[in-house]
Design a protein around this motif. Structure first.
Motif, PDB file in Angstrom:
ATOM      1  N   ILE A 102       0.844  -1.196   0.000  1.00  0.00           N
ATOM      2  CA  ILE A 102       0.000   0.000   0.000  1.00  0.00           C
ATOM      3  C   ILE A 102       0.884   1.252   0.000  1.00  0.00           C
ATOM      4  N   HIS A 103       0.586   2.158  -0.902  1.00  0.00           N
ATOM      5  CA  HIS A 103       1.254   3.453  -0.948  1.00  0.00           C
ATOM      6  C   HIS A 103       0.198   4.545  -0.853  1.00  0.00           C
ATOM      7  N   GLY A 104       0.688   5.781  -0.831  1.00  0.00           N
ATOM      8  CA  GLY A 104      -0.214   6.915  -0.916  1.00  0.00           C
ATOM      9  C   GLY A 104       0.124   7.709  -2.165  1.00  0.00           C
ATOM     10  N   VAL A 137       3.902  12.963  -2.887  1.00  0.00           N
ATOM     11  CA  VAL A 137       4.477  12.174  -1.800  1.00  0.00           C
ATOM     12  C   VAL A 137       3.613  10.949  -1.516  1.00  0.00           C
ATOM     13  N   CYS A 138       4.275   9.982  -0.901  1.00  0.00           N
ATOM     14  CA  CYS A 138       3.599   8.771  -0.453  1.00  0.00           C
ATOM     15  C   CYS A 138       3.258   8.951   1.022  1.00  0.00           C
ATOM     16  N   ASN A 139       1.982   8.820   1.338  1.00  0.00           N
ATOM     17  CA  ASN A 139       1.533   9.037   2.712  1.00  0.00           C
ATOM     18  C   ASN A 139       1.316   7.781   3.522  1.00  0.00           C
ATOM     19  N   GLU A 140       1.594   6.637   2.948  1.00  0.00           N
ATOM     20  CA  GLU A 140       1.403   5.387   3.695  1.00  0.00           C
ATOM     21  C   GLU A 140       2.774   4.762   3.899  1.00  0.00           C
ATOM     22  N   TYR A 141       3.056   4.351   5.117  1.00  0.00           N
ATOM     23  CA  TYR A 141       4.356   3.717   5.363  1.00  0.00           C
ATOM     24  C   TYR A 141       4.455   2.444   4.524  1.00  0.00           C
ATOM     25  N   CYS A 142       5.491   2.389   3.673  1.00  0.00           N
ATOM     26  CA  CYS A 142       5.565   1.292   2.715  1.00  0.00           C
ATOM     27  C   CYS A 142       6.899   0.564   2.762  1.00  0.00           C
ATOM     28  N   GLY A 143       7.716   0.862   3.776  1.00  0.00           N
ATOM     29  CA  GLY A 143       8.990   0.161   3.901  1.00  0.00           C
ATOM     30  C   GLY A 143      10.125   1.130   4.147  1.00  0.00           C
ATOM     31  N   GLY A 145      12.248   2.634   2.397  1.00  0.00           N
ATOM     32  CA  GLY A 145      12.454   3.799   1.546  1.00  0.00           C
ATOM     33  C   GLY A 145      11.272   4.745   1.508  1.00  0.00           C
ATOM     34  N   HIS A 146      10.301   4.522   2.388  1.00  0.00           N
ATOM     35  CA  HIS A 146       9.067   5.317   2.362  1.00  0.00           C
ATOM     36  C   HIS A 146       9.324   6.825   2.368  1.00  0.00           C
ATOM     37  N   HIS A 147      10.224   7.263   3.257  1.00  0.00           N
ATOM     38  CA  HIS A 147      10.398   8.716   3.406  1.00  0.00           C
ATOM     39  C   HIS A 147      11.008   9.370   2.174  1.00  0.00           C
ATOM     40  N   GLY A 148      11.644   8.571   1.354  1.00  0.00           N
ATOM     41  CA  GLY A 148      12.227   9.130   0.141  1.00  0.00           C
ATOM     42  C   GLY A 148      11.366   8.899  -1.087  1.00  0.00           C
ATOM     43  N   MET A 149      10.161   8.391  -0.877  1.00  0.00           N
ATOM     44  CA  MET A 149       9.299   8.103  -2.025  1.00  0.00           C
ATOM     45  C   MET A 149       8.573   9.377  -2.431  1.00  0.00           C
ATOM     46  N   GLU A 150       9.129  10.046  -3.417  1.00  0.00           N
ATOM     47  CA  GLU A 150       8.602  11.338  -3.847  1.00  0.00           C
ATOM     48  C   GLU A 150       8.585  11.417  -5.367  1.00  0.00           C
TER      49      GLU A 150
HETATM   50 CU1  CUA Z   1       5.268   4.343  -0.735  1.00  0.00          CU
HETATM   51 CU2  CUA Z   1       5.371   5.127   1.502  1.00  0.00          CU
END
Ligand code: CUA
Length: 157
Positions: A102-104, A137-143, A145-150
């Motif tokens: 799941i991503h945002g 940005v991705c608003n769902e914790y996805c692993g 690399g989540h914080h760099g998912m832009e």
């Molecule tokens: Cu994709 Cu957080």
């Protein structure tokens, strides 16, 4: 006034808040030159995105009626395509899905903000007016690399 009257008032007030919130999400971005019109989902096999022509080659495509469709894959840890380019003064229907977790999908500074669930296609129609650049940005914790998912959406003249 007895306690039950207060309860009813609070219930009515909270209902109003919920309705107001939904209205804000649906219509609230107008002032930014972006309006979300529709929101719906359909299902897809997340293990076979390459068998669906929308997602074999994520892209923006112009339709016969002059509107656009954007096919976006959100995956660990990027958005594809990136940057996504759409013309100013356009109506774009986004189809966003995920092959993994799941991503945002939030276009920062607008009310475009949806969960992207593997097996579902998040769909929303957006009107872009002025040229500009928006972060995604991705608003769902996805692993890890989540914080760099832009990513970026470029509204080009
Ligand atoms: Cu994709 Cu957080």
């Amino acid at each position: 006034m007895n306690i039950h009257t207060y309860e009813k008032l609070w219930l009515a007030a909270s209902m109003l808040l919920i309705v107001g919130f939904i209205a804000t999400v649906t219509y609230g971005a107008v002032g930014l030159g972006i309006a979300m019109i529709d929101d719906s989902e359909s299902s897809i096999n997340p293990d076979a995105l390459d068998e669906d022509d929308r997602f074999t080659d994520p892209r923006v495509e112009e339709m016969d009626d002059g509107t656009y469709e954007a096919y976006v894959v959100a995956e660990q840890y990027r958005f594809n395509p990136d940057p996504l380019e759409v013309p100013a003064n356009s109506t774009v229907t986004f189809y966003v899905t995920s092959p993994d977790v799941i991503h945002g999908y939030e276009i920062v500074g607008t009310n475009v903000n949806t969960m992207v669930i593997p097996g579902e296609v998040a769909t929303m129609t957006v009107e872009f007016e002025e040229p500009g650049e928006y972060g995604v940005v991705c608003n769902e914790y996805c692993g890890a690399g989540h914080h760099g998912m832009e990513g970026e959406v470029h509204v080009v003249p």
